[in-house]
Structure formats: C-alpha cells, structure tokens
Scaffold this active site. Structure first.
Site, PDB file in Angstrom:
ATOM      1  N   ARG A  35       0.786  -1.224   0.000  1.00  0.00           N
ATOM      2  CA  ARG A  35       0.000   0.000   0.000  1.00  0.00           C
ATOM      3  C   ARG A  35       0.821   1.279   0.000  1.00  0.00           C
ATOM      4  NH1 ARG A  35      -0.792   2.023   5.248  1.00  0.00           N
ATOM      5  NH2 ARG A  35       0.070   0.718   6.874  1.00  0.00           N
ATOM      6  N   ARG A  39       3.225   6.469  -2.231  1.00  0.00           N
ATOM      7  CA  ARG A  39       4.062   7.497  -1.634  1.00  0.00           C
ATOM      8  C   ARG A  39       5.221   7.905  -2.534  1.00  0.00           C
ATOM      9  NH1 ARG A  39       5.919   5.787   4.169  1.00  0.00           N
ATOM     10  NH2 ARG A  39       6.848   4.115   2.940  1.00  0.00           N
ATOM     11  N   ARG A  48      -2.588  14.788  -2.393  1.00  0.00           N
ATOM     12  CA  ARG A  48      -2.631  14.773  -0.933  1.00  0.00           C
ATOM     13  C   ARG A  48      -2.255  16.122  -0.321  1.00  0.00           C
ATOM     14  NH1 ARG A  48      -1.194  11.051   2.613  1.00  0.00           N
ATOM     15  NH2 ARG A  48      -1.420  12.835   4.005  1.00  0.00           N
ATOM     16  N   ASP A  84      -5.586   3.013   5.854  1.00  0.00           N
ATOM     17  CA  ASP A  84      -4.567   2.827   6.888  1.00  0.00           C
ATOM     18  C   ASP A  84      -5.120   1.839   7.903  1.00  0.00           C
ATOM     19  OD1 ASP A  84      -1.877   4.251   7.975  1.00  0.00           O
ATOM     20  OD2 ASP A  84      -3.146   3.650   9.648  1.00  0.00           O
ATOM     21  N   TYR A 160      -0.335  -0.661  18.810  1.00  0.00           N
ATOM     22  CA  TYR A 160      -0.520   0.796  18.743  1.00  0.00           C
ATOM     23  C   TYR A 160      -1.344   1.302  19.924  1.00  0.00           C
ATOM     24  CZ  TYR A 160       1.407   1.179  14.019  1.00  0.00           C
ATOM     25  OH  TYR A 160       2.246   1.173  12.935  1.00  0.00           O
TER      26      TYR A 160
END
Length: 357
Positions: A35, A39, A48, A84, A160
C-alpha cells in the site's frame, strides 16, 4: 476525479492474482506493490497536498484516485485499497491521529481491563465512505486487475493502542500480554471483531481479495505468537470465509521468518514473505498447500537497473523452486512497502520484467 484505465491488451477477463492465490495457473506471474506504493508517486503527493492522512481515507473520490495511481503508472495486476490500518479504530471513535514522521498516536492508550471494556465497537455505517470507494473502484479498474482490501491484524492494532504509538521494543504490549492475559485476550477479541467488520464491509462492497497486515508480529517469539496472537488472527480469516464471499486471504508481517508456519496456520491462502527469507525456504517453513507472496528487498530498488534485474530474476527463480517444494503459486511483490524515495520508473520496469518472465 480519476480517469478510466485502459485494460492491458492481454488481460482479458481473467485475474492473474486471483488465479495464483487459488493455486491455479495464472496467465502471467502477477505483481503488485504494497500500500505504500503511492508514496513514491508525484501525482500522489499532489492530490494529498493539504489533506491529512486520516481525512483522505474517508474521502471516497480521493481514495479511488490514489488507489488507481500505481495501476495507471505501473500496470500492476492488483490495486490495494488506499487506507490505513488505524482507519477502523478512528471510525469507531477512538481518539487518534497519524502524525507526520511518527505514525499513529493514541490520545489515551489502552493498558488495563477498564480501558478494554470501554473500547467502542465498529458499526458498518461508520466506514461507509470506504465501501463507497470500493464500489467506485470496481467500475474504474480494468479487466484482469483485482482489488485488494485490507485490515490491520489484532496484534498490530493492539500494539498501537497499548504503546500509544509506534514502538521499537513493544515493552508495554508484552507486559500486558504476560502479566494480564485475560485482559490481553479480551482486547484482541475486540480488535478481531473490528477487523472482521472492516473487512466484511469491503467484501460486501466488492473487493476481490484481502490482506491482513500483522506489521509488528515479528517482535514475538514463535511460542508467544501461538499462544497470544494466532487464535485471534485465525478467527478473522475464519469469519471472512463464513461470510460466503470466498475471498482469497493474504497474511503478511515484517521480520516474521520464524513465524511463517504459524502464520500459514491462521488460515490465509497466501503467506507474504519479507526479504530476509528466500521463497524456497519459506515454502518449507509454511508447508504445502499455500501460495507465497514476495519478496524483493525494497531498498534494492535504489541500485543500478542491472542489479535490480538480477534481484528480480533471483526472486522469481526462488519462487519457482518454492512451487516445486509444495507452494501452490507465487505473487510477486516487495518484502515490504515501497520506499518514498523509490524512482517510479524502476517500479514500472520491474512490473514489465516480471510479466516478461
């Protein structure tokens, strides 16, 4: 926002990725990039601009556009939904943000039984923008290009939440796991439910496969993975099968070479392998009956083209040996996400090379 992508001339109506995942001979060796592929693209950075990461994940047209960009440029055999792993947590109402240069940051970490009991569940309506993006993508993607959905695995989401953000050593996570296993399993049960809901929404909207990312599972020993993690990941895969969608499931983690056999037992059809373990050795660790995905080192893409080509050919040769050792198929990918500094032209050439082989 997105332009219709012309199908590759030899794509037809077959899906090489789905064939390889099902253990059937694909028309060509399928290739896609994880994914982070967007970027490295200037067009990604442009769309973005001024839009936060989490905000962008709830904007269907933008999600569709970003998902399509690597397919347009590289002509991959699959697109993975732009999102995400913390999106379903945010949608459920957990106070978090993705901080540039850091990653997900949790305002109130979850570290005891009371915090676990107070965690919200996820309703399908809360991620309806994601479903809308999936429906849009199914009309935009060309024949032969599969749409992959994804979710974070319970352990990685737990890490997380407990740590409050990214962690090098996962000490708080392991402390909770070891000292209060009842609370730990209650937390992972809730996170498995969230992952199941998130993936089911994507499946019902039209994704054709899904990947469960257990990004931080490599921090665990095999014994700990089996006791504290495997049952919850297995429940996610089992639940998706019970929906009747029969989607191929992919399972991936970083630094999980010692866990590959157990990760295969979780129920995926395809086990992702990072660059540390050759695919033929991975096939022996996973055992027969599973396809493999991987596993070019993302950093190798910064080398000369001659070196990149040699590495791609080596991965494909290892994959062929893996199939001979019992793997049911191979999906070419990197051993992790595309690095932001990667030259997009190199990625395009890698796809062309893999298809030519």
């Amino acid at each position: 926002m997105s332009d219709k992508i012309a199908p590759a001339s030899d794509a037809g109506t077959s899906y090489p990725l789905l064939a390889a995942a099902a253990g059937q001979p694909p028309a060509r060796r399928p290739v896609w990039f994880m994914r982070q592929a967007g970027r490295s693209l200037p067009e990604y950075r442009k769309v973005r601009e001024g839009v936060g990461m989490l905000q962008s994940c709830f904007m269907p047209e933008l999600v569709s556009e970003i998902t399509l960009q690597p397919v347009r440029r590289h002509r991959t055999d699959a697109a993975i939904l732009f999102s995400d792993i913390v999106v379903p947590l945010k949608a459920a109402g957990i106070d978090l943000d993705i901080v540039s240069g850091i990653g997900p940051v949790i305002e109130q970490p979850v570290r005891d039984a009371a915090a676990v009991a107070a965690m919200p569940s996820l309703d399908a309506e809360q991620v309806e923008p994601v479903a809308e993006a999936v429906r849009m993508l199914r009309t935009e993607l060309p024949d032969g290009v599969a749409l992959i959905g994804f979710a974070g695995a319970p352990f990685t989401l737990a890490s997380y939440l407990v740590e409050g953000g990214p962690s090098r050593n996962h000490e708080r996570t392991k402390a909770l796991m070891y000292t209060d296993p009842t609370t730990w399993h209650a937390l992972l049960d809730q996170l498995a439910d969230i992952a199941i809901t998130f993936l089911s929404v994507q499946a019902n909207a039209g994704v054709q496969a899904f990947q469960l990312f257990d990004s931080w599972a490599g921090a665990l020993s095999l014994a700990d993975y089996r006791e504290y993690v495997l049952p919850h990941s297995a429940r996610v895969f089992a639940a998706l099968r019970e929906t009747g969608t029969a989607l191929p499931g992919f399972h991936f983690g970083v630094g999980t070479g010692e866990l590959l056999g157990a990760m295969g037992e979780a129920g995926a059809d395809v086990v992702g392998v990072d660059w540390r373990v050759p695919l033929d050795e991975a096939a022996r660790r996973v055992g027969p009956g599973k396809a493999l995905q991987g596993n070019l080192d993302p950093a190798a893409l910064a080398s000369s083209w001659e070196m990149v080509e040699a590495q791609v050919r080596r991965v494909c040769a290892d994959a062929d040996a893996a199939v001979a050792a019992g793997a049911t198929g191979h999906v070419f990918n990197l051993g992790h996400g595309v690095l932001p500094s990667t030259d997009p032209e190199v990625l395009t050439r890698v796809v062309e090379l893999v298809h030519s082989l």
